[in-house]
Design a protein around this motif. Structure first.
Motif, mmCIF file in Angstrom:
data_model
loop_
_atom_site.group_PDB
_atom_site.id
_atom_site.type_symbol
_atom_site.label_atom_id
_atom_site.label_comp_id
_atom_site.label_asym_id
_atom_site.label_seq_id
_atom_site.Cartn_x
_atom_site.Cartn_y
_atom_site.Cartn_z
ATOM 1 N N LEU A 29 -50.758 108.605 116.254
ATOM 2 C CA LEU A 29 -49.855 107.913 115.335
ATOM 3 C C LEU A 29 -48.823 107.098 116.105
ATOM 4 O O LEU A 29 -48.533 105.945 115.749
ATOM 5 N N PHE A 30 -48.279 107.681 117.154
ATOM 6 C CA PHE A 30 -47.308 107.001 118.012
ATOM 7 C C PHE A 30 -47.918 105.721 118.599
ATOM 8 O O PHE A 30 -47.306 104.642 118.578
ATOM 9 N N SER A 31 -49.138 105.817 119.120
ATOM 10 C CA SER A 31 -49.792 104.666 119.743
ATOM 11 C C SER A 31 -50.096 103.583 118.717
ATOM 12 O O SER A 31 -49.891 102.386 118.972
ATOM 13 N N ALA A 32 -50.580 103.995 117.541
ATOM 14 C CA ALA A 32 -50.874 103.022 116.489
ATOM 15 C C ALA A 32 -49.610 102.322 116.022
ATOM 16 O O ALA A 32 -49.605 101.107 115.776
ATOM 17 N N SER A 33 -48.538 103.077 115.932
ATOM 18 C CA SER A 33 -47.267 102.485 115.516
ATOM 19 C C SER A 33 -46.779 101.473 116.535
ATOM 20 O O SER A 33 -46.299 100.392 116.180
ATOM 21 N N ALA A 34 -46.920 101.813 117.817
ATOM 22 C CA ALA A 34 -46.491 100.888 118.868
ATOM 23 C C ALA A 34 -47.301 99.593 118.829
ATOM 24 O O ALA A 34 -46.744 98.493 118.930
ATOM 25 N N VAL A 35 -48.626 99.711 118.654
ATOM 26 C CA VAL A 35 -49.489 98.535 118.652
ATOM 27 C C VAL A 35 -49.229 97.666 117.408
ATOM 28 O O VAL A 35 -49.099 96.440 117.503
ATOM 29 N N SER A 36 -49.154 98.301 116.247
ATOM 30 C CA SER A 36 -48.945 97.520 115.018
ATOM 31 C C SER A 36 -47.569 96.865 115.014
ATOM 32 O O SER A 36 -47.399 95.757 114.495
ATOM 33 N N ASN A 37 -46.573 97.545 115.615
ATOM 34 C CA ASN A 37 -45.250 96.929 115.679
ATOM 35 C C ASN A 37 -45.181 95.807 116.700
ATOM 36 O O ASN A 37 -44.351 94.903 116.564
ATOM 37 N N PRO A 60 -50.354 83.135 118.395
ATOM 38 C CA PRO A 60 -49.774 84.438 118.038
ATOM 39 C C PRO A 60 -50.481 85.118 116.877
ATOM 40 O O PRO A 60 -50.613 86.342 116.850
ATOM 41 N N PHE A 61 -50.954 84.334 115.913
ATOM 42 C CA PHE A 61 -51.632 84.932 114.764
ATOM 43 C C PHE A 61 -52.996 85.496 115.161
ATOM 44 O O PHE A 61 -53.407 86.555 114.677
ATOM 45 N N ALA A 120 -54.243 89.621 115.000
ATOM 46 C CA ALA A 120 -55.452 90.151 114.372
ATOM 47 C C ALA A 120 -56.076 91.250 115.240
ATOM 48 O O ALA A 120 -56.491 92.310 114.740
ATOM 49 N N GLY A 121 -56.123 91.026 116.548
ATOM 50 C CA GLY A 121 -56.668 92.036 117.457
ATOM 51 C C GLY A 121 -55.835 93.299 117.491
ATOM 52 O O GLY A 121 -56.371 94.422 117.503
ATOM 53 N N PHE A 122 -54.514 93.162 117.485
ATOM 54 C CA PHE A 122 -53.640 94.342 117.516
ATOM 55 C C PHE A 122 -53.793 95.187 116.252
ATOM 56 O O PHE A 122 -53.791 96.426 116.321
ATOM 57 N N TYR A 123 -53.912 94.550 115.090
ATOM 58 C CA TYR A 123 -54.079 95.314 113.854
ATOM 59 C C TYR A 123 -55.410 96.052 113.838
ATOM 60 O O TYR A 123 -55.516 97.152 113.283
ATOM 61 N N ALA A 124 -56.436 95.461 114.471
ATOM 62 C CA ALA A 124 -57.723 96.146 114.564
ATOM 63 C C ALA A 124 -57.596 97.420 115.406
ATOM 64 O O ALA A 124 -58.138 98.481 115.046
ATOM 65 N N VAL A 125 -56.883 97.336 116.526
ATOM 66 C CA VAL A 125 -56.678 98.508 117.387
ATOM 67 C C VAL A 125 -55.888 99.588 116.643
ATOM 68 O O VAL A 125 -56.222 100.782 116.707
ATOM 69 N N LEU A 152 -56.338 96.798 108.171
ATOM 70 C CA LEU A 152 -57.483 95.891 108.059
ATOM 71 C C LEU A 152 -57.147 94.683 107.189
ATOM 72 O O LEU A 152 -57.601 93.562 107.459
ATOM 73 N N VAL A 153 -56.354 94.893 106.153
ATOM 74 C CA VAL A 153 -55.903 93.759 105.324
ATOM 75 C C VAL A 153 -55.044 92.815 106.159
ATOM 76 O O VAL A 153 -55.190 91.580 106.083
ATOM 77 N N ARG A 154 -54.154 93.372 106.972
ATOM 78 C CA ARG A 154 -53.301 92.515 107.808
ATOM 79 C C ARG A 154 -54.125 91.757 108.842
ATOM 80 O O ARG A 154 -53.818 90.608 109.158
ATOM 81 N N LEU A 155 -55.167 92.392 109.372
ATOM 82 C CA LEU A 155 -56.080 91.706 110.276
ATOM 83 C C LEU A 155 -56.683 90.475 109.581
ATOM 84 O O LEU A 155 -56.698 89.369 110.144
ATOM 85 N N ALA A 156 -57.184 90.669 108.359
ATOM 86 C CA ALA A 156 -57.801 89.560 107.619
ATOM 87 C C ALA A 156 -56.785 88.449 107.342
ATOM 88 O O ALA A 156 -57.118 87.251 107.409
ATOM 89 N N LEU A 157 -55.550 88.806 107.044
ATOM 90 C CA LEU A 157 -54.532 87.797 106.760
ATOM 91 C C LEU A 157 -54.176 86.985 107.998
ATOM 92 O O LEU A 157 -53.898 85.776 107.898
#
Length: 413
Positions: free
Chosen positions: A15-23, A181-182, A186-191, A83-88
């Motif tokens: 959870l910590f790692s996912a939060s860091a990547v998505s942020n 940047p966009f 997309a890659g970060f949200y996938a991770v 996944l929705v944010r990746l698509a956006l």
């Protein structure tokens, strides 16, 4: 304690790692989206509408998402939101490509602004789902006496990636091309989606109320009976309205008052991130030393000084210093109030009560963004462009002083 928690708790580590990547992705878009808006228009009201679109879902959907969170698999909600944010992000790249491919890109005008607003709105919808699920999932992964440490550690990581690394990285990417940047986001949200997918949650009893309206009213009733939680939510609504209004105008303030480039603007925001990292690491200790009430009053006083600095100054170092202390204070507010809620609210109601809290605390953000843009537009003919860009911060300082006085007399834990 914090290093031990990361080392021994696999699911918290994921959870910590996912939060860091998505942020990190959020930090990049925090610069890229408003900067793209300024490439399409210089109208502060239109630029504020992008921020309104991204924040409006907190007002529209926070309450139903709370019911959904308590009735669903919180882990899957987070995966789907990412996944929705990746698509956006992919849609944003496509929109930019279509706009720049025109013989005269400026002719895209309102169509491009509208497209960006739709993307921002849908990003906000995904954020409502993901953030509510993420905040309710944490007490299932760590012990109650570790919540302050876990929250402080996660928010420190979020500050490092989301505001220390993300904004300057966005500035560098923008110089190479506004679409970059966009695409990286997309890659970060996938991770992030993959990391959340790997979490194993302990069994959880579903809420006893399954019909939507009774379930929602159960959460509202709990909030109404706990006046301190409701009071904090209403105060947070005002704080967030002031903050988002200031951040909405900050991109124009940086360009026109401070004369900063995209890369320099990203570096400026990292000053806030540095304060946020320090705040995340020291807030658990400071909260224990001062107590909850004194901690929150101190936060509000710092917010007042931050807004006053931007309202009276055009100095880059002073603005950077203000952002540093504002972010540190914000982390102290979060550590105190979120840990308090997570410990007090029953797990079966946590999603709904958190959604009610965020309805009040975050729903006002769209109004703050709209008010700031409208204020600058209305003030500019009378006071001039530069004075108008300072005005939201002066008003924000006054509001913060009033909140500090209110908090001193009315906050009782």
């Amino acid at each position: 304690m914090q290093a031990t928690l990361l080392r021994v708790n696999r699911d918290y580590r994921l959870l910590f790692s996912a939060s860091a990547v998505s942020n990190l992705a959020d930090g990049i878009s925090m610069v890229a989206i408003p900067w793209l808006a300024t490439m399409l228009t210089s109208d502060p009201l239109l630029i504020s509408m992008i921020a309104v679109a991204q924040r409006m879902p907190w007002l529209l959907f926070a309450l139903p998402v709370g019911v959904w969170t308590d009735r669903s698999d919180r882990r899957l909600l987070m995966v789907r939101a990412d996944l929705v944010r990746l698509a956006l992000m992919i849609c944003a790249v496509a929109m930019i490509s279509a706009t720049t491919a025109l013989p005269r890109p400026a002719d895209a005008g309102m169509t491009a602004i509208f497209s960006l607003a739709v993307i921002a709105f849908l990003l906000g919808c995904a954020e409502v789902v993901r953030d509510n699920a993420a905040q309710t999932i944490l007490p299932s992964l760590v012990a109650a006496n570790d919540l302050e440490h876990a929250n402080g550690q996660m928010w420190s990581a979020e500050q490092v990636t989301g505001q220390f690394i993300g904004p300057p990285l966005a500035g560098l990417l923008i110089t190479a091309g506004i679409a970059f940047p966009f695409g990286l986001d997309a890659g970060f949200y996938a991770v992030s989606a993959l990391l959340i997918w790997l979490i194993v949650l302990p069994p959880r009893k579903p809420s006893g109320t399954f019909a939507f309206w009774p379930a929602l009213l159960e959460g509202l009733g709990w909030m109404r009976r706990h006046k301190m939680i409701l009071r904090l939510a209403l105060m947070l609504g005002i704080i967030n309205a002031v903050f988002v209004g200031g951040m909405t105008i900050l991109v124009l303030y940086a360009q026109e008052v401070l004369q900063l480039s995209a890369a320099a603007y990203g570096v400026l925001l990292t000053c806030g991130a540095a304060g946020g990292v320090l705040g995340g690491l020291t807030s658990p200790w400071l909260a224990r030393r001062l107590g909850a009430r004194k901690s929150l009053v101190l936060v509000l006083c710092i917010f007042a000084l931050f807004n006053l600095a931007l309202g009276l100054s055009g100095s880059v170092p002073l603005v950077a210093l203000g952002l540093f202390f504002e972010a540190a204070a914000g982390m102290l507010w979060n550590v105190v109030t979120v840990s308090y809620r997570q410990r007090l609210i029953p797990d079966a109601l946590l999603g709904r009560v958190n959604s009610v809290y965020r309805f009040f605390g975050w729903g006002a953000m769209s109004f703050g963004a709209l008010a700031a843009g409208l204020l600058v537009s209305l003030a500019e003919p009378a006071f001039g462009r530069i004075a108008a860009l300072h005005l939201p911060y002066l008003i924000g300082a006054s509001i913060s002083v009033v909140l500090a006085i209110y908090g001193f007399f009315r906050l009782r834990f």
